[in-house]
Design a protein around this motif. Sequence first.
Motif, PDB file in Angstrom:
ATOM      1  N   ALA A  88       4.218 -35.529  19.799  1.00  0.00           N
ATOM      2  CA  ALA A  88       3.813 -36.730  20.508  1.00  0.00           C
ATOM      3  C   ALA A  88       3.909 -37.892  19.524  1.00  0.00           C
ATOM      4  O   ALA A  88       3.729 -37.701  18.317  1.00  0.00           O
ATOM      5  N   GLN A  89       4.211 -39.084  20.039  1.00  0.00           N
ATOM      6  CA  GLN A  89       4.327 -40.224  19.134  1.00  0.00           C
ATOM      7  C   GLN A  89       3.788 -41.491  19.771  1.00  0.00           C
ATOM      8  O   GLN A  89       3.667 -41.594  20.977  1.00  0.00           O
ATOM      9  N   ARG A  90       3.471 -42.434  18.903  1.00  0.00           N
ATOM     10  CA  ARG A  90       3.088 -43.775  19.314  1.00  0.00           C
ATOM     11  C   ARG A  90       3.624 -44.734  18.263  1.00  0.00           C
ATOM     12  O   ARG A  90       3.798 -44.364  17.100  1.00  0.00           O
ATOM     13  N   THR A  91       3.899 -45.931  18.699  1.00  0.00           N
ATOM     14  CA  THR A  91       4.431 -46.952  17.809  1.00  0.00           C
ATOM     15  C   THR A  91       3.616 -48.218  18.004  1.00  0.00           C
ATOM     16  O   THR A  91       3.282 -48.585  19.127  1.00  0.00           O
ATOM     17  N   ASP A  92       3.270 -48.848  16.890  1.00  0.00           N
ATOM     18  CA  ASP A  92       2.670 -50.173  16.972  1.00  0.00           C
ATOM     19  C   ASP A  92       3.436 -51.086  16.024  1.00  0.00           C
ATOM     20  O   ASP A  92       4.483 -50.695  15.507  1.00  0.00           O
ATOM     21  N   ARG A  93       2.949 -52.276  15.802  1.00  0.00           N
ATOM     22  CA  ARG A  93       3.674 -53.239  14.967  1.00  0.00           C
ATOM     23  C   ARG A  93       3.759 -52.805  13.516  1.00  0.00           C
ATOM     24  O   ARG A  93       4.613 -53.277  12.768  1.00  0.00           O
ATOM     25  N   GLN A  94       2.893 -51.915  13.088  1.00  0.00           N
ATOM     26  CA  GLN A  94       2.824 -51.553  11.682  1.00  0.00           C
ATOM     27  C   GLN A  94       3.376 -50.184  11.348  1.00  0.00           C
ATOM     28  O   GLN A  94       3.725 -49.931  10.200  1.00  0.00           O
ATOM     29  N   SER A  95       3.438 -49.276  12.328  1.00  0.00           N
ATOM     30  CA  SER A  95       3.803 -47.910  11.962  1.00  0.00           C
ATOM     31  C   SER A  95       4.328 -47.110  13.147  1.00  0.00           C
ATOM     32  O   SER A  95       4.167 -47.493  14.297  1.00  0.00           O
ATOM     33  N   LEU A  96       4.923 -45.981  12.793  1.00  0.00           N
ATOM     34  CA  LEU A  96       5.302 -44.946  13.747  1.00  0.00           C
ATOM     35  C   LEU A  96       4.393 -43.765  13.450  1.00  0.00           C
ATOM     36  O   LEU A  96       4.320 -43.312  12.303  1.00  0.00           O
TER      37      LEU A  96
END
Length: 137
Positions: A88-96
Amino acid sequence: MTAPLTRLLPALLALAATPALSDTYACTVEAFTTFSTDDTRFIEANHRKTYDLTITPKTITLTMHSPDFEGGTSTYAVTRRDLLTTYAQRTDRQSLDILALPPRPAAKIEREGAFNATLTVLSNFYTNSWLLTCTTA
């Protein structure tokens, strides 16, 4: 279909099946890795974190609790399931952020008493990774 394949098919389908509608587990940090090994306070603080991990067929929600950091909740989209691992993954402005765990955690707990999951947070200037040990909440 031959008799051995007829008996094997239900077992393979059970391994590949998605978890129940919602399963929640309590996790502790077994190990923590970061690039900066000099910051022992940061490393020790990450070892004190605990997590609640809630699995649904399409998402995994991870809630972090800590005496040292502000707690928070992140939701990860399940991107792949195979016989050995659910990713499972999530991405934000700072990281993966990538979360990996067994496809059938409840079965692993039934057999072994717990299961391991890894959480990796990747950025252009750091990578942190937690090995979690999880059991029934």
